[in-house]
Design a protein around this motif. Structure first.
Motif, short mmCIF file in Angstrom:
data_model
loop_
_atom_site.label_atom_id
_atom_site.label_comp_id
_atom_site.label_asym_id
_atom_site.label_seq_id
_atom_site.Cartn_x
_atom_site.Cartn_y
_atom_site.Cartn_z
N ASN A 148 0.86 -1.19 0.00
CA ASN A 148 0.00 0.00 0.00
C ASN A 148 0.89 1.23 0.00
OD1 ASN A 148 -2.78 0.91 0.08
ND2 ASN A 148 -2.29 1.80 2.07
N PHE A 149 0.65 2.10 -0.96
CA PHE A 149 1.43 3.34 -1.07
C PHE A 149 0.46 4.51 -0.91
CE2 PHE A 149 3.91 0.25 -3.60
CZ PHE A 149 5.09 0.31 -2.90
N ASP A 150 0.50 5.11 0.25
CA ASP A 150 -0.46 6.16 0.58
C ASP A 150 0.29 7.26 1.34
OD1 ASP A 150 -2.68 7.64 1.13
OD2 ASP A 150 -3.71 6.09 2.30
N PRO A 151 1.14 8.03 0.62
CA PRO A 151 2.07 8.96 1.27
C PRO A 151 1.39 9.95 2.21
CG PRO A 151 2.38 8.96 -1.13
CD PRO A 151 1.20 8.11 -0.85
N ALA A 199 2.81 4.35 9.62
CA ALA A 199 2.98 2.93 9.27
C ALA A 199 2.15 2.53 8.05
CB ALA A 199 2.61 2.06 10.47
N PHE A 200 1.23 3.37 7.62
CA PHE A 200 0.40 3.01 6.47
C PHE A 200 0.78 3.77 5.19
CE2 PHE A 200 -3.12 1.88 9.68
CZ PHE A 200 -2.59 0.61 9.82
N ARG A 201 1.88 4.52 5.26
CA ARG A 201 2.25 5.32 4.08
C ARG A 201 2.94 4.50 3.01
NH1 ARG A 201 4.25 10.29 7.80
NH2 ARG A 201 2.17 10.71 8.65
N CYS A 202 3.74 3.55 3.44
CA CYS A 202 4.48 2.71 2.49
C CYS A 202 4.68 1.37 3.19
CB CYS A 202 5.81 3.36 2.14
SG CYS A 202 6.94 2.27 1.27
N GLY A 203 3.83 0.39 2.89
CA GLY A 203 3.96 -0.84 3.66
C GLY A 203 3.41 -2.06 2.96
N ASN A 219 10.55 6.24 -1.53
CA ASN A 219 10.40 6.06 -0.08
C ASN A 219 11.74 5.72 0.57
OD1 ASN A 219 7.31 6.01 0.43
ND2 ASN A 219 7.61 4.78 -1.42
N ALA A 220 11.91 6.15 1.81
CA ALA A 220 13.15 5.89 2.54
C ALA A 220 12.95 4.80 3.58
CB ALA A 220 13.62 7.16 3.23
N ARG A 221 11.69 4.40 3.77
CA ARG A 221 11.38 3.45 4.85
C ARG A 221 10.09 2.72 4.49
NH1 ARG A 221 11.50 3.77 10.89
NH2 ARG A 221 9.35 3.71 11.57
N ALA A 222 10.04 1.43 4.83
CA ALA A 222 8.82 0.65 4.57
C ALA A 222 8.45 -0.09 5.85
CB ALA A 222 9.06 -0.34 3.44
N THR A 223 7.17 -0.39 5.97
CA THR A 223 6.68 -1.01 7.20
C THR A 223 5.84 -2.26 6.91
OG1 THR A 223 4.79 0.47 7.09
CG2 THR A 223 6.57 1.12 8.56
N GLU A 283 -1.33 -5.47 16.46
CA GLU A 283 -0.23 -6.07 15.69
C GLU A 283 1.08 -5.30 15.89
OE1 GLU A 283 -1.31 -6.86 11.62
OE2 GLU A 283 -2.82 -8.30 12.29
N THR A 284 2.19 -6.04 15.80
CA THR A 284 3.51 -5.45 15.92
C THR A 284 3.85 -4.68 14.65
OG1 THR A 284 4.19 -7.29 17.30
CG2 THR A 284 5.96 -6.03 16.26
N VAL A 285 4.38 -3.47 14.79
CA VAL A 285 4.81 -2.71 13.62
C VAL A 285 6.30 -2.95 13.43
CG1 VAL A 285 5.03 -0.42 12.58
CG2 VAL A 285 3.09 -0.92 14.10
N GLY A 286 6.67 -3.37 12.21
CA GLY A 286 8.08 -3.55 11.85
C GLY A 286 8.43 -2.59 10.74
N ALA A 287 9.70 -2.14 10.72
CA ALA A 287 10.11 -1.20 9.68
C ALA A 287 11.49 -1.57 9.16
CB ALA A 287 10.13 0.22 10.23
N ILE A 288 11.75 -1.15 7.93
CA ILE A 288 13.07 -1.35 7.32
C ILE A 288 13.45 -0.08 6.58
CG2 ILE A 288 12.17 -2.37 5.15
CD1 ILE A 288 14.52 -4.38 5.28
N GLU A 289 14.73 0.30 6.71
CA GLU A 289 15.21 1.49 5.96
C GLU A 289 15.55 1.03 4.55
OE1 GLU A 289 14.96 4.36 7.61
OE2 GLU A 289 14.39 3.18 9.36
N LEU A 290 15.27 1.88 3.57
CA LEU A 290 15.49 1.47 2.17
C LEU A 290 16.76 2.08 1.60
CD1 LEU A 290 11.82 1.87 0.96
CD2 LEU A 290 12.98 -0.23 1.61
#
Ligand SMILES: CC(C)(COP(=O)(O)OP(=O)(O)OC[C@H]1O[C@@H](n2cnc3c(N)ncnc32)[C@H](O)[C@@H]1OP(=O)(O)O)[C@@H](O)C(=O)NCCC(=O)NCCS
Length: 148
Positions: free
Chosen positions: A63-66, A72-76, A108-112, A141-148
């Motif tokens: 989902n891409f919703d900048p 957590a819902f902008r790029c995940g 995006n610089a980060r995804a979740t 739910e647990t939120v996880g993130a990764i730097e791109l």
């Protein structure tokens, strides 16, 4: 040879046929539900099928919703389903990598991703791929993130 396909009228039956193992059903919605959600959110949803040759082995929906108010819902990753009998062969990793590539392409610089804790759940998979818990819990739910 692995490849990613957009959802079409032709491959729709293949998509709906991607089913996780019965004991995993509590961790992810059926593909059919996700496709209904993708239809309702077609401005932002990014649903894709992974094929290994002739067989659809996995489904991923990003989902891409900048502009979303919740970071957590902008790029995940919204959904990820690997067919029960096709797991452990790198299909999940391939799907996530394809999503991350798309996320990068979009600047995006980060995804979740959000995952449910529990025996047999996907937490170990996401940690293995480099996602790290942010400390937030959303909708249980647990939120996880990764730097791109
Ligand atoms: C979680 C899931 C997507 C993993 O897909 P997969 O195709 O089996 O995973 P891969 O084969 O690509 O595994 C990639 C790596 O993660 C590791 N891994 C996979 N599942 C793991 C788990 N549950 N715990 C720890 N490590 C795991 C693999 O060993 C592999 O490591 P390697 O690269 O060092 O060999 C799949 O099991 C699934 O569809 N589960 C049910 C639905 C679900 O929970 N979806 C997520 C909703 S948020």
């Amino acid at each position: 040879m692995l490849r990613l396909e957009e959802i079409t009228p032709e491959n729709l039956p293949d998509a709906v046929n991607v089913k996780v193992a019965p004991q995993q059903e509590r961790f992810v919605a059926p593909v059919l539900n996700s496709l209904a959600e993708a239809y309702a959110s077609r401005e932002t949803a990014w649903p894709r099928l992974v094929y290994d040759g002739e067989r659809a082995v996995a489904f991923i929906m990003g989902n891409f919703d900048p502009g979303h108010e919740i970071e957590a819902f902008r790029c995940g990753i919204w959904r990820l389903n690997v067919a029960g009998d096709a797991q452990g062969k790198g299909y999940g990793r391939f799907a996530v990598d394809a999503f991350l590539e798309e996320a990068r392409k979009r600047g995006n610089a980060r995804a979740t991703v959000l995952w449910e804790q529990g025996e047999g759940g996907p937490e170990g998979f996401y940690l293995r791929l480099g996602f790290r818990p942010t400390g937030e819990v959303l909708f249980g739910e647990t939120v996880g993130a990764i730097e791109l």
